[in-house]
Write a protein that holds these residues in place. Structure first.
Motif, mmCIF file in Angstrom:
data_model
loop_
_atom_site.group_PDB
_atom_site.id
_atom_site.type_symbol
_atom_site.label_atom_id
_atom_site.label_comp_id
_atom_site.label_asym_id
_atom_site.label_seq_id
_atom_site.Cartn_x
_atom_site.Cartn_y
_atom_site.Cartn_z
ATOM 1 N N ALA A 31 5.478 0.035 -8.301
ATOM 2 C CA ALA A 31 6.401 0.233 -7.188
ATOM 3 C C ALA A 31 7.078 1.594 -7.264
ATOM 4 O O ALA A 31 7.213 2.301 -6.256
ATOM 5 C CB ALA A 31 7.446 -0.878 -7.175
ATOM 6 N N VAL A 32 7.494 1.992 -8.460
ATOM 7 C CA VAL A 32 8.171 3.277 -8.637
ATOM 8 C C VAL A 32 7.225 4.440 -8.343
ATOM 9 O O VAL A 32 7.586 5.396 -7.646
ATOM 10 C CB VAL A 32 8.735 3.379 -10.071
ATOM 11 C CG1 VAL A 32 9.134 4.808 -10.401
ATOM 12 C CG2 VAL A 32 9.929 2.447 -10.228
ATOM 13 N N VAL A 33 6.008 4.364 -8.873
ATOM 14 C CA VAL A 33 5.026 5.418 -8.612
ATOM 15 C C VAL A 33 4.759 5.530 -7.113
ATOM 16 O O VAL A 33 4.698 6.632 -6.546
ATOM 17 C CB VAL A 33 3.711 5.134 -9.370
ATOM 18 C CG1 VAL A 33 2.608 6.087 -8.910
ATOM 19 C CG2 VAL A 33 3.924 5.270 -10.874
ATOM 20 N N GLY A 34 4.614 4.392 -6.450
ATOM 21 C CA GLY A 34 4.352 4.402 -5.016
ATOM 22 C C GLY A 34 5.485 5.012 -4.216
ATOM 23 O O GLY A 34 5.257 5.793 -3.279
ATOM 24 N N VAL A 86 1.053 0.316 -6.163
ATOM 25 C CA VAL A 86 1.196 1.747 -5.872
ATOM 26 C C VAL A 86 0.806 2.042 -4.429
ATOM 27 O O VAL A 86 1.550 2.685 -3.675
ATOM 28 C CB VAL A 86 0.325 2.589 -6.831
ATOM 29 C CG1 VAL A 86 0.289 4.050 -6.367
ATOM 30 C CG2 VAL A 86 0.857 2.512 -8.251
ATOM 31 N N ASP A 87 -0.367 1.575 -4.025
ATOM 32 C CA ASP A 87 -0.865 1.878 -2.682
ATOM 33 C C ASP A 87 0.028 1.294 -1.599
ATOM 34 O O ASP A 87 0.374 1.967 -0.621
ATOM 35 C CB ASP A 87 -2.294 1.342 -2.521
ATOM 36 C CG ASP A 87 -3.296 2.096 -3.377
ATOM 37 O OD1 ASP A 87 -2.969 3.218 -3.805
ATOM 38 O OD2 ASP A 87 -4.387 1.556 -3.634
ATOM 39 N N ALA A 88 0.401 0.025 -1.762
ATOM 40 C CA ALA A 88 1.221 -0.619 -0.740
ATOM 41 C C ALA A 88 2.589 0.039 -0.624
ATOM 42 O O ALA A 88 3.096 0.267 0.477
ATOM 43 C CB ALA A 88 1.382 -2.103 -1.064
ATOM 44 N N THR A 89 3.186 0.369 -1.758
ATOM 45 C CA THR A 89 4.515 0.973 -1.733
ATOM 46 C C THR A 89 4.477 2.384 -1.168
ATOM 47 O O THR A 89 5.357 2.789 -0.409
ATOM 48 C CB THR A 89 5.116 0.999 -3.150
ATOM 49 O OG1 THR A 89 5.004 -0.288 -3.734
ATOM 50 C CG2 THR A 89 6.581 1.390 -3.106
ATOM 51 N N ARG A 90 3.457 3.146 -1.534
ATOM 52 C CA ARG A 90 3.350 4.517 -1.023
ATOM 53 C C ARG A 90 3.245 4.524 0.499
ATOM 54 O O ARG A 90 3.964 5.255 1.189
ATOM 55 C CB ARG A 90 2.130 5.211 -1.632
ATOM 56 C CG ARG A 90 1.960 6.666 -1.182
ATOM 57 C CD ARG A 90 0.698 7.280 -1.763
ATOM 58 N NE ARG A 90 -0.499 6.643 -1.238
ATOM 59 C CZ ARG A 90 -1.060 6.949 -0.064
ATOM 60 N NH1 ARG A 90 -0.513 7.876 0.717
ATOM 61 N NH2 ARG A 90 -2.152 6.336 0.338
ATOM 62 N N SER A 92 0.043 -9.854 -2.697
ATOM 63 C CA SER A 92 -0.349 -11.235 -2.973
ATOM 64 C C SER A 92 -1.863 -11.404 -2.883
ATOM 65 O O SER A 92 -2.417 -12.366 -3.401
ATOM 66 C CB SER A 92 0.335 -12.184 -1.979
ATOM 67 O OG SER A 92 -0.059 -11.874 -0.659
ATOM 68 N N ARG A 93 -2.546 -10.434 -2.240
ATOM 69 C CA ARG A 93 -4.004 -10.516 -2.116
ATOM 70 C C ARG A 93 -4.720 -9.486 -2.982
ATOM 71 O O ARG A 93 -5.929 -9.384 -2.960
ATOM 72 C CB ARG A 93 -4.405 -10.297 -0.652
ATOM 73 C CG ARG A 93 -3.843 -11.329 0.296
ATOM 74 C CD ARG A 93 -4.422 -11.158 1.689
ATOM 75 N NE ARG A 93 -4.078 -9.862 2.270
ATOM 76 C CZ ARG A 93 -2.985 -9.642 2.980
ATOM 77 N NH1 ARG A 93 -2.121 -10.625 3.190
ATOM 78 N NH2 ARG A 93 -2.736 -8.452 3.485
ATOM 79 N N ALA A 94 -3.973 -8.691 -3.728
ATOM 80 C CA ALA A 94 -4.581 -7.606 -4.506
ATOM 81 C C ALA A 94 -4.963 -8.080 -5.897
ATOM 82 O O ALA A 94 -4.180 -8.723 -6.584
ATOM 83 C CB ALA A 94 -3.609 -6.430 -4.617
ATOM 84 N N GLY A 95 -6.184 -7.739 -6.316
ATOM 85 C CA GLY A 95 -6.622 -8.118 -7.651
ATOM 86 C C GLY A 95 -6.021 -7.224 -8.717
ATOM 87 O O GLY A 95 -5.682 -7.677 -9.804
ATOM 88 N N ASP A 96 -5.895 -5.942 -8.413
ATOM 89 C CA ASP A 96 -5.318 -4.994 -9.362
ATOM 90 C C ASP A 96 -3.854 -4.805 -9.006
ATOM 91 O O ASP A 96 -3.512 -4.107 -8.058
ATOM 92 C CB ASP A 96 -6.064 -3.656 -9.277
ATOM 93 C CG ASP A 96 -5.608 -2.662 -10.338
ATOM 94 O OD1 ASP A 96 -6.447 -1.855 -10.757
ATOM 95 O OD2 ASP A 96 -4.428 -2.689 -10.727
#
Length: 367
Positions: free
Chosen positions: A79-82, A29-33, A19-23
């Motif tokens: 999400a899948v990549v992460g 990806v980063d959050a899910t990983r 909710s705070r990410a611009g990209d």
């Protein structure tokens, strides 16, 4: 951590971060990983938890990004990549992991109102793009992700034909992105889609048509020739049909229909795609010891019908299909060549067929 809590933890982590990410894509990806690593590290059943992790990760990501106008495909892909990257840091990622991830992504998105076909395409593309980084070849995972997409679609009552078309597009894009063998991936994913449709009791004819159409249409965005994708998809469709006891003649008709529609969508040469689809159909049938004459005849007859539908000369379409069939037969010996030639010579469906010579030994090298 109890395995049942994994999904909830990931969902909450993604919702608070994205909710705070611009990209949106990279943020997802980063959050899910990171959440996947935290959730799965130390678990006794890492791979067994992947479906639950993925479903909740996709739901959480969509919920978190819907308020910032994020595109559903980008969110799902991220999400899948992460998830796959995260699993790869705590366990060995297998083809089965990839299949489960795609299936779960579709299930998760459907619970928050996501379009199933769009999610399938993005999940497949993201999975194959990530495969190389976790030690898999995209073309090796193509069959599994196709099965996962159809199973996920059946789980949520979605349109299997639409999923097949978008899955084929995701396979082409994802495999091309990592420099994999796109044509092998097309063949294997088409085989998986046909087999998967039969396994879940779906409309195999619709899935076959849409899978071939999607593969051909997707070549408009990559450096793969349309006619080569048509050949590979047709060959995969025949092999998939034989594996489930299907009617190869009907498969030939459905493949021709799909190839013509795909070529028409991108303004490609319909006659060229008919010839190479017919070539793939006969080659696949001959490899399996099937009735090459029947498959060739069905390909020619359906090409005539397709020609009338898209506004090209029926004689040209029939001759293209016949020559593709005879060309493929040429590398399997005189008996096969004679059977195919006899089935497509003269007048077929009221249309005169023109065969070029020589009829033997002119099979083109597979790409």
């Amino acid at each position: 951590m109890v395995l049942g809590d994994i999904g909830r933890t990931i969902r909450d982590s993604i919702t608070g971060t994205i909710s705070r990410a611009g990209d949106v894509l990279e943020g997802t990806v980063d959050a899910t990983r990171l959440a996947t690593i935290t959730a799965l590290r130390g678990s006794r059943d890492v791979i067994g938890g992947v479906q639950e992790v993925t479903a909740d990760a996709v739901k959480g990501a969509i919920q978190a990004t819907s308020g910032v106008g994020a595109e559903l495909g980008s969110t799902t892909k991220g999400a899948v990549v992460g998830v796959i990257r995260g699993v790869g840091e705590v366990a060995v990622v297998t083809v089965g992991t990839c299949s489960d991830t795609v299936r779960a992504a579709i299930r998760g998105s459907s619970e928050v109102g996501g379009d199933v076909a769009t999610v399938a395409r993005s999940a497949v593309e993201g999975t194959l793009e990530t495969s190389k980084s976790v030690g898999l070849r995209a073309e090796d995972a193509a069959f599994g992700v196709a099965l996962g997409a159809l199973n996920g679609t059946r789980d949520v009552g979605g349109d299997l034909g639409a999923t097949a078309r978008d899955t084929a597009k995701g396979v082409v894009a994802g495999t091309a992105e990592v420099g994999g063998n796109v044509l092998q991936a097309v063949e294997d994913s088409t085989r998986g889609l046909v087999q998967g449709a039969a396994e879940v009791g779906g409309d195999v004819a619709s899935v076959t048509r849409n899978a071939v159409e999607g593969a051909v249409e997707a070549t408009g965005g990559v450096t793969v020739r349309m006619q080569d994708a048509a050949f590979s998809a047709a060959r995969g469709a025949i092999h998939g049909s034989r594996e489930v006891g299907g009617d190869l003649g009907a498969t030939a008709r459905d493949s021709i229909d799909g190839a013509v529609d795909g070529a028409s969508q991108i303004g490609g040469s319909v006659l060229q795609v008919i010839e190479d689809t017919s070539r793939g159909l006969v080659k696949g049938t001959a490899e399996l010891g099937g009735d090459v004459g029947s498959v060739a005849r069905n390909a020619v007859e359906e090409s005539i019908e397709a020609a009338r539908r898209v506004g090209i000369r029926a004689e040209d379409a029939a001759s293209a299909a016949a020559n593709g069939a005879v060309s493929a037969a040429g590398s399997f010996g005189e008996t096969t060549t004679t059977a195919v030639t006899n089935s497509v010579s003269g007048v077929v469906g009221g249309v005169s067929v023109t065969l070029r010579a020589p009829f033997r030994g002119e099979e083109k090298k597979d790409s």
